[in-house]
Design a protein around this motif. Structure first.
Motif, PDB file in Angstrom:
ATOM      1  N   ALA A 163      32.248  67.679  35.937  1.00 51.53           N
ATOM      2  CA  ALA A 163      30.869  67.350  35.574  1.00 51.53           C
ATOM      3  C   ALA A 163      30.440  66.016  36.196  1.00 51.53           C
ATOM      4  N   LEU A 164      31.348  65.055  36.206  1.00 50.53           N
ATOM      5  CA  LEU A 164      31.028  63.750  36.782  1.00 50.53           C
ATOM      6  C   LEU A 164      30.835  63.850  38.293  1.00 50.53           C
ATOM      7  N   LEU A 165      31.667  64.638  38.946  1.00 53.69           N
ATOM      8  CA  LEU A 165      31.528  64.824  40.394  1.00 53.69           C
ATOM      9  C   LEU A 165      30.188  65.477  40.729  1.00 53.69           C
ATOM     10  N   GLU A 166      29.785  66.443  39.934  1.00 51.37           N
ATOM     11  CA  GLU A 166      28.506  67.106  40.201  1.00 51.37           C
ATOM     12  C   GLU A 166      27.341  66.160  39.944  1.00 51.37           C
ATOM     13  N   GLU A 167      27.455  65.329  38.933  1.00 50.00           N
ATOM     14  CA  GLU A 167      26.411  64.339  38.667  1.00 50.00           C
ATOM     15  C   GLU A 167      26.302  63.342  39.827  1.00 50.00           C
ATOM     16  N   ALA A 168      27.451  62.933  40.338  1.00 50.99           N
ATOM     17  CA  ALA A 168      27.455  62.020  41.483  1.00 50.99           C
ATOM     18  C   ALA A 168      26.856  62.687  42.717  1.00 50.99           C
ATOM     19  N   ALA A 169      27.173  63.967  42.916  1.00 49.25           N
ATOM     20  CA  ALA A 169      26.621  64.701  44.057  1.00 49.25           C
ATOM     21  C   ALA A 169      25.102  64.789  43.962  1.00 49.25           C
ATOM     22  N   GLU A 170      24.594  65.009  42.755  1.00 50.81           N
ATOM     23  CA  GLU A 170      23.140  65.077  42.584  1.00 50.81           C
ATOM     24  C   GLU A 170      22.500  63.717  42.843  1.00 50.81           C
ATOM     25  N   ALA A 171      23.189  62.639  42.465  1.00 50.45           N
ATOM     26  CA  ALA A 171      22.675  61.297  42.753  1.00 50.45           C
ATOM     27  C   ALA A 171      22.617  61.064  44.258  1.00 50.45           C
ATOM     28  N   LEU A 172      23.606  61.572  44.974  1.00 52.48           N
ATOM     29  CA  LEU A 172      23.612  61.460  46.438  1.00 52.48           C
ATOM     30  C   LEU A 172      22.457  62.249  47.046  1.00 52.48           C
ATOM     31  N   ARG A 173      22.256  63.466  46.585  1.00 52.54           N
ATOM     32  CA  ARG A 173      21.157  64.305  47.112  1.00 52.54           C
ATOM     33  C   ARG A 173      19.805  63.628  46.875  1.00 52.54           C
ATOM     34  N   ALA A 174      19.644  63.058  45.682  1.00 52.89           N
ATOM     35  CA  ALA A 174      18.383  62.389  45.344  1.00 52.89           C
ATOM     36  C   ALA A 174      18.169  61.170  46.243  1.00 52.89           C
ATOM     37  N   LEU A 175      19.235  60.424  46.489  1.00 49.02           N
ATOM     38  CA  LEU A 175      19.134  59.248  47.353  1.00 49.02           C
ATOM     39  C   LEU A 175      18.728  59.652  48.770  1.00 49.02           C
ATOM     40  N   MET A 176      19.290  60.734  49.265  1.00 50.89           N
ATOM     41  CA  MET A 176      18.951  61.198  50.606  1.00 50.89           C
ATOM     42  C   MET A 176      17.478  61.617  50.674  1.00 50.89           C
ATOM     43  N   ARG A 177      17.023  62.324  49.655  1.00 52.85           N
ATOM     44  CA  ARG A 177      15.608  62.754  49.627  1.00 52.85           C
ATOM     45  C   ARG A 177      14.671  61.554  49.579  1.00 52.85           C
ATOM     46  N   GLU A 178      14.991  60.615  48.720  1.00 51.73           N
ATOM     47  CA  GLU A 178      14.094  59.486  48.486  1.00 51.73           C
ATOM     48  C   GLU A 178      14.093  58.476  49.636  1.00 51.73           C
ATOM     49  N   SER A 179      15.231  58.321  50.292  1.00 54.04           N
ATOM     50  CA  SER A 179      15.347  57.311  51.347  1.00 54.04           C
ATOM     51  C   SER A 179      14.940  57.816  52.724  1.00 54.04           C
TER      52      SER A 179
ATOM     53  N   ASP B 228      19.126  58.862  57.807  1.00 49.02           N
ATOM     54  CA  ASP B 228      19.747  59.717  58.824  1.00 49.02           C
ATOM     55  C   ASP B 228      21.182  60.079  58.451  1.00 49.02           C
ATOM     56  N   ALA B 229      21.813  59.253  57.635  1.00 50.16           N
ATOM     57  CA  ALA B 229      23.195  59.493  57.215  1.00 50.16           C
ATOM     58  C   ALA B 229      23.366  58.941  55.811  1.00 50.16           C
ATOM     59  N   LEU B 230      24.348  59.473  55.105  1.00 42.74           N
ATOM     60  CA  LEU B 230      24.556  59.157  53.697  1.00 42.74           C
ATOM     61  C   LEU B 230      26.019  58.809  53.475  1.00 42.74           C
ATOM     62  N   LEU B 231      26.281  57.699  52.787  1.00 43.87           N
ATOM     63  CA  LEU B 231      27.643  57.264  52.499  1.00 43.87           C
ATOM     64  C   LEU B 231      27.882  57.210  50.996  1.00 43.87           C
ATOM     65  N   LEU B 232      29.061  57.659  50.585  1.00 44.00           N
ATOM     66  CA  LEU B 232      29.525  57.446  49.213  1.00 44.00           C
ATOM     67  C   LEU B 232      30.648  56.428  49.313  1.00 44.00           C
ATOM     68  N   THR B 233      30.480  55.276  48.683  1.00 38.56           N
ATOM     69  CA  THR B 233      31.413  54.176  48.895  1.00 38.56           C
ATOM     70  C   THR B 233      32.481  54.048  47.819  1.00 38.56           C
ATOM     71  N   CYS B 234      32.510  54.953  46.848  1.00 33.96           N
ATOM     72  CA  CYS B 234      33.476  54.883  45.753  1.00 33.96           C
ATOM     73  C   CYS B 234      34.589  55.909  45.940  1.00 33.96           C
ATOM     74  N   THR B 235      35.837  55.446  45.971  1.00 35.03           N
ATOM     75  CA  THR B 235      36.957  56.361  46.179  1.00 35.03           C
ATOM     76  C   THR B 235      37.242  57.213  44.947  1.00 35.03           C
ATOM     77  N   SER B 236      36.993  56.681  43.759  1.00 38.72           N
ATOM     78  CA  SER B 236      37.337  57.421  42.541  1.00 38.72           C
ATOM     79  C   SER B 236      36.529  58.703  42.380  1.00 38.72           C
ATOM     80  N   ILE B 237      35.307  58.715  42.908  1.00 40.90           N
ATOM     81  CA  ILE B 237      34.466  59.914  42.810  1.00 40.90           C
ATOM     82  C   ILE B 237      34.209  60.495  44.201  1.00 40.90           C
ATOM     83  N   GLY B 238      35.133  60.244  45.115  1.00 38.08           N
ATOM     84  CA  GLY B 238      34.960  60.669  46.499  1.00 38.08           C
ATOM     85  C   GLY B 238      34.753  62.159  46.681  1.00 38.08           C
TER      86      GLY B 238
END
Length: 201
Positions: free
Chosen positions: A47-63, A66-76
């Motif tokens: 559930a946490l991984l999916e929540e993080a993935a949705e946060a990434l998708r939202a960031l890509m849409r809003e920003s 050209d490229a998207l980075l996830l900088t946290c290894t624990s939720i990589g």
């Protein structure tokens, strides 16, 4: 080129700004609640991984990046779900290429909850290159980080790097990057590796 970064620690934004290559612009978003929950439960749940993935998708849409980075290894594990570059994967690939066949990579970590995902990531890339890895937990580093004693944190990581006899040393967590300037030997960091990978997209 615009690169969007999702961090789980506010302090990581400055580390990526410092490593940003010429011609790139960074956009930062911070979700400290994600790492807090991963640490509290000993790892990232589905559930946490999916929540993080949705946060990434939202960031890509809003920003509009050209490229998207996830900088946290624990939720990589959330990165692939959102088409993001996982910074520790970029580092693992670069370290494996540097080590080459028969080479040994010491992978330094400060947070025990990252050991599983970090080991899987580095072993996969090392195996493809014919290299080997060794995970090294830097004793005392987590306590220093949690106490916000970043000087001691960097010093402990640098000392651990200097003790290593491996040809390649990789600092698995982005928060470790300042230790590179303190170490007496060359080390590889995830901000530099990930931004280089993003710039090639």
């Amino acid at each position: 080129m615009k690169i969007a970064c999702l961090h789980t620690m506010e302090s990581n934004a400055a580390l990526f700004d410092a490593a940003c290559p010429e011609g790139a612009t960074l956009v930062h978003a911070v979700r400290e609640d994600l790492i807090a929950r991963a640490v509290a439960t000993g790892g990232a749940s589905e559930a946490l991984l999916e929540e993080a993935a949705e946060a990434l998708r939202a960031l890509m849409r809003e920003s509009g990046a050209d490229a998207l980075l996830l900088t946290c290894t624990s939720i990589g594990g959330a990165a692939a779900r959102a088409g993001a570059i996982r910074v520790d994967e970029a580092l693992a690939a670069a370290a494996a290429a540097e080590a080459g066949t028969g080479g040994l990579i010491d992978v330094l970590i400060s947070l025990p909850s990252t050991e599983g995902p970090t080991r899987e990531m580095f072993e996969r890339h090392a195996a493809a290159a014919g290299a080997r890895i060794r995970i090294v937990l830097v004793e005392g580093a987590l306590a220093a980080f949690q106490a916000k004693d970043l000087e001691r944190y960097a010093a402990l990581v640098a000392a651990a790097a200097d003790r290593s006899e491996a040809p390649v040393v990789a600092l698995a967590q982005a928060s470790m990057a300042p230790a590179a300037a303190r170490a007496r030997r060359a080390v590889m960091t995830s901000p530099a590796a990930a931004l280089a990978a993003a710039s090639r997209r």
